[in-house]
Each structure stands twice: as structure tokens, then as C-alpha cells.
Design a protein around this motif. Structure first.
Motif, PDB file in Angstrom:
ATOM      1  N   GLU B  17       0.835  -1.196   0.000  1.00  0.00           N
ATOM      2  CA  GLU B  17       0.000   0.000   0.000  1.00  0.00           C
ATOM      3  C   GLU B  17       0.878   1.258   0.000  1.00  0.00           C
ATOM      4  OE1 GLU B  17      -3.104  -2.069  -0.611  1.00  0.00           O
ATOM      5  OE2 GLU B  17      -3.523   0.010  -0.071  1.00  0.00           O
ATOM      6  N   THR B  18       0.197   2.388  -0.035  1.00  0.00           N
ATOM      7  CA  THR B  18       0.883   3.689  -0.055  1.00  0.00           C
ATOM      8  C   THR B  18       0.671   4.409   1.266  1.00  0.00           C
ATOM      9  OG1 THR B  18       0.656   3.926  -2.452  1.00  0.00           O
ATOM     10  CG2 THR B  18       0.956   5.951  -1.189  1.00  0.00           C
ATOM     11  N   VAL B  19       1.709   5.071   1.728  1.00  0.00           N
ATOM     12  CA  VAL B  19       1.625   5.832   2.977  1.00  0.00           C
ATOM     13  C   VAL B  19       2.280   7.192   2.775  1.00  0.00           C
ATOM     14  CG1 VAL B  19       3.805   4.901   3.876  1.00  0.00           C
ATOM     15  CG2 VAL B  19       2.053   5.728   5.471  1.00  0.00           C
ATOM     16  N   THR B  20       1.743   8.180   3.473  1.00  0.00           N
ATOM     17  CA  THR B  20       2.298   9.533   3.401  1.00  0.00           C
ATOM     18  C   THR B  20       2.693  10.005   4.792  1.00  0.00           C
ATOM     19  OG1 THR B  20       0.990  10.103   1.439  1.00  0.00           O
ATOM     20  CG2 THR B  20       1.878  11.917   2.737  1.00  0.00           C
ATOM     21  N   LEU B  21       3.918  10.439   4.925  1.00  0.00           N
ATOM     22  CA  LEU B  21       4.439  10.965   6.188  1.00  0.00           C
ATOM     23  C   LEU B  21       4.495  12.486   6.086  1.00  0.00           C
ATOM     24  CD1 LEU B  21       7.402   8.492   6.785  1.00  0.00           C
ATOM     25  CD2 LEU B  21       4.968   8.193   7.264  1.00  0.00           C
ATOM     26  N   ARG B  63      10.305   4.491  -5.494  1.00  0.00           N
ATOM     27  CA  ARG B  63       8.987   4.431  -4.844  1.00  0.00           C
ATOM     28  C   ARG B  63       8.738   5.598  -3.895  1.00  0.00           C
ATOM     29  NH1 ARG B  63       8.603   0.964  -1.325  1.00  0.00           N
ATOM     30  NH2 ARG B  63      10.802   0.374  -1.090  1.00  0.00           N
ATOM     31  N   PHE B  64       9.733   6.438  -3.735  1.00  0.00           N
ATOM     32  CA  PHE B  64       9.644   7.556  -2.795  1.00  0.00           C
ATOM     33  C   PHE B  64       9.459   8.870  -3.554  1.00  0.00           C
ATOM     34  CE2 PHE B  64      10.900   5.260   1.008  1.00  0.00           C
ATOM     35  CZ  PHE B  64      11.573   4.168   0.495  1.00  0.00           C
ATOM     36  N   SER B  65       8.501   9.651  -3.118  1.00  0.00           N
ATOM     37  CA  SER B  65       8.297  10.960  -3.731  1.00  0.00           C
ATOM     38  C   SER B  65       7.863  11.937  -2.642  1.00  0.00           C
ATOM     39  CB  SER B  65       7.246  10.882  -4.838  1.00  0.00           C
ATOM     40  OG  SER B  65       6.004  10.470  -4.318  1.00  0.00           O
ATOM     41  N   ALA B  72       2.529  26.565   1.913  1.00  0.00           N
ATOM     42  CA  ALA B  72       2.051  25.965   3.158  1.00  0.00           C
ATOM     43  C   ALA B  72       3.200  25.486   4.040  1.00  0.00           C
ATOM     44  CB  ALA B  72       1.121  24.790   2.852  1.00  0.00           C
ATOM     45  N   LYS B  73       4.429  25.579   3.547  1.00  0.00           N
ATOM     46  CA  LYS B  73       5.612  25.086   4.253  1.00  0.00           C
ATOM     47  C   LYS B  73       5.426  23.635   4.678  1.00  0.00           C
ATOM     48  CE  LYS B  73       7.222  29.630   5.663  1.00  0.00           C
ATOM     49  NZ  LYS B  73       7.645  30.524   6.758  1.00  0.00           N
ATOM     50  N   SER B  74       5.012  22.860   3.710  1.00  0.00           N
ATOM     51  CA  SER B  74       4.758  21.446   3.934  1.00  0.00           C
ATOM     52  C   SER B  74       5.649  20.619   3.012  1.00  0.00           C
ATOM     53  CB  SER B  74       3.287  21.146   3.661  1.00  0.00           C
ATOM     54  OG  SER B  74       3.042  19.767   3.673  1.00  0.00           O
ATOM     55  N   PHE B  75       6.118  19.507   3.544  1.00  0.00           N
ATOM     56  CA  PHE B  75       7.072  18.662   2.796  1.00  0.00           C
ATOM     57  C   PHE B  75       6.802  17.216   3.193  1.00  0.00           C
ATOM     58  CE2 PHE B  75      10.691  17.734   0.382  1.00  0.00           C
ATOM     59  CZ  PHE B  75      11.610  16.979   1.086  1.00  0.00           C
ATOM     60  N   SER B  76       5.821  16.604   2.573  1.00  0.00           N
ATOM     61  CA  SER B  76       5.444  15.246   2.943  1.00  0.00           C
ATOM     62  C   SER B  76       6.139  14.220   2.054  1.00  0.00           C
ATOM     63  CB  SER B  76       3.925  15.080   2.874  1.00  0.00           C
ATOM     64  OG  SER B  76       3.468  15.340   1.564  1.00  0.00           O
ATOM     65  N   LEU B  77       6.318  13.043   2.601  1.00  0.00           N
ATOM     66  CA  LEU B  77       6.963  11.926   1.907  1.00  0.00           C
ATOM     67  C   LEU B  77       5.933  10.852   1.616  1.00  0.00           C
ATOM     68  CD1 LEU B  77       9.606  10.439   0.971  1.00  0.00           C
ATOM     69  CD2 LEU B  77       9.646   9.426   3.269  1.00  0.00           C
ATOM     70  N   LYS B  78       5.835  10.467   0.356  1.00  0.00           N
ATOM     71  CA  LYS B  78       4.934   9.398  -0.043  1.00  0.00           C
ATOM     72  C   LYS B  78       5.764   8.169  -0.405  1.00  0.00           C
ATOM     73  CE  LYS B  78       2.602   9.138  -4.017  1.00  0.00           C
ATOM     74  NZ  LYS B  78       1.565   9.417  -5.067  1.00  0.00           N
ATOM     75  N   ILE B  79       5.398   7.047   0.208  1.00  0.00           N
ATOM     76  CA  ILE B  79       6.036   5.771  -0.101  1.00  0.00           C
ATOM     77  C   ILE B  79       4.999   4.910  -0.780  1.00  0.00           C
ATOM     78  CG2 ILE B  79       7.303   3.800   0.807  1.00  0.00           C
ATOM     79  CD1 ILE B  79       7.936   5.481   3.306  1.00  0.00           C
ATOM     80  N   SER B  80       5.266   4.558  -2.000  1.00  0.00           N
ATOM     81  CA  SER B  80       4.354   3.724  -2.776  1.00  0.00           C
ATOM     82  C   SER B  80       4.788   2.267  -2.716  1.00  0.00           C
ATOM     83  CB  SER B  80       4.326   4.192  -4.238  1.00  0.00           C
ATOM     84  OG  SER B  80       3.969   5.556  -4.333  1.00  0.00           O
TER      85      SER B  80
END
Lengths: 113, 113
Positions: B17-21, B63-65, B72-80
Motif C-alpha cells: 500500500e501507499t503511505v504519506t508521512l 517508490r519515494f516521492s 504551506a511550508k509542507s514537505f510530505s513523503l509518499k512511499i508507494s
């Protein structure tokens, strides 16, 4: 290629004893060197950094000191350890600051009893 | 970056699955860099991905983006396609062009088979 060595990997010391953690970098010249501490359940706290031989900047007041006797050698020391010095210590190097990637050593686990 | 905040102490995801940090930061610099580091159980810190603030395109590494929202000063990491080997602590970090790297407190990612 560049490599970073950090030792010892694990250390158990009594309160009041001295400490010496060593870090060396190979394959690069004049690196920026860093000591971080990672306490349980917390992030990384920068302790010291160095941009050259004999040039040490301390980020937080503490019971520890750092030295850089050679271009690629960085040493973390204490004359008398405290219980609060327990933690995971990471050495890192980079070329410059800001944009440049930090490369970390394998870390040293210090337990003060 | 002068402050980096990771509001999720722990996250879990099912394998494949995919998760976002999530990560937010604050800086007064106009030129800065953001990073995600991974710390597996071995404790070795490993660079996952890096983003230059002046680049509008989000960085991608296999797989990382990242989802870089500058306003918004946001920097999230998505792992697919999450894999068991992705289980680790993930640290967001940032630095201005002449600053030292500042780390968030980390997010522990568990990958369930």
C-alpha cells in the motif's frame, strides 16, 4: 568513494568516567564534521560541528567536548560522564552546509550506569 | 530551516500500500533545502530524498516521492508499494543555504505483512 567510520559501536561506562568516541572520514578532504545525539524517542540534536582542523562550534552547553586533531578525524569526549549523557551518538560529514547531504556513520550506543 | 515539525510519532501501512508521512517547516531563508532520512533498526541514517526549495517539481526516487507545498511550508513523503524493508524511523530535515541541518523528531513507520 567516501566512507565514514565511527567507534566504538557500543560502550557502557560508569558515572564519572571519561569518554572518547572517534570518527574518521576517508576519501574526501576538508569535510564538515558533525556530532549528533539521539536520545530515546527523540530526534537528532546537533552537539558540535567543525569546518576545519581545530575549529569547533558547540551548539548546546553540556558535559561534552569535541576536537578535530586532523582533517578527517573528529573526537567526542567527556572528562566525567553523567547519567544524562546516555544515548546514541552519530557522527556525520558533508561538503559545506545547507544544500549538501549529510552522510552518517553507523553510530555509537553509550550507556552510562 | 529553523524549525522542522513531524506531527505523526507513528504510522503503519500494509505491505504494497501507499503511505504519506507529514512534515512542516519554518524558515526565514529564501534559499533552502529539505531532506528525508531513514533510520532502520540498524540505526544507520540513510538519505531517502532531497528537495531544493527553488525547484517547483517534486523530487522522486523510485517508490519515494515528496509533495512540496512551499506556500504551506509542507514537505510530505509518499512511499508507494510499501515493502517490509521500508519499516524504519523517518526524519524530515531542512537547512538554509548557509545553515546547518535541523531535524524533526521522526515518524516510526511500521509495515504490516
Amino acid at each position: 568513494s567516501q566512507t565514514i567510520h565511527q567507534w566504538p559501536a557500543t560502550l557502557v561506562q560508569p558515572v564519572g568516567s571519561p569518554l572518547s568516541l572517534e570518527c574518521t572520514v576517508e576519501g574526501t578532504s576538508n569535510p564538515n564534521l558533525y556530532w549528533y545525539r539521539q536520545a530515546a524517542g527523540r530526534g537528532l540534536q546537533l552537539l558540535f560541528y567543525s569546518v576545519g582542523i581545530g575549529q569547533i562550534s558547540s551548539e548546546v552547553p553540556q558535559n561534552l567536548s569535541a576536537s578535530r586533531p586532523q582533517d578527517r578525524q573528529f573526537i567526542l569526549s567527556s572528562k566525567k560522564l553523567l547519567l544524562s549523557d546516555s544515548g546514541f551518538y552519530l557522527c556525520a560529514w558533508s561538503v559545506g552546509v545547507g544544500a549538501n547531504v549529510l552522510t552518517f556513520g553507523a553510530g555509537s550506543r553509550l550507556t552510562v550506569l | 530551516a529553523q524549525t522542522v515539525t513531524q506531527s505523526q510519532p507513528e504510522m503503519s501501512v500494509q505491505e504494497a500500500e501507499t503511505v504519506t508521512l507529514s512534515c512542516t517547516y519554518d524558515t526565514s531563508e529564501s534559499d533552502y533545502y529539505l531532506f528525508w532520512y531513514k533510520q532502520p533498526p540498524s540505526r544507520q541514517m540513510i538519505l531517502v530524498i532531497r528537495q531544493e526549495a527553488y525547484k517547483q517539481q517534486n523530487a522522486t526516487e523510485n517508490r519515494f516521492s515528496v509533495n512540496f507545498q512551499k506556500a504551506a511550508k509542507s514537505f510530505s513523503l509518499k512511499i508507494s508499494d510499501s515493502q517490509l524493508g521500508d519499516a524504519a524511523m523517518y526524519f524530515c530535515a531542512g537547512a538554509g543555504g548557509s545553515e546547518k541541518l535541523v531535524f524533526g523528531k521522526g515518524t516510526k513507520l511500521t509495515v504490516n505483512p
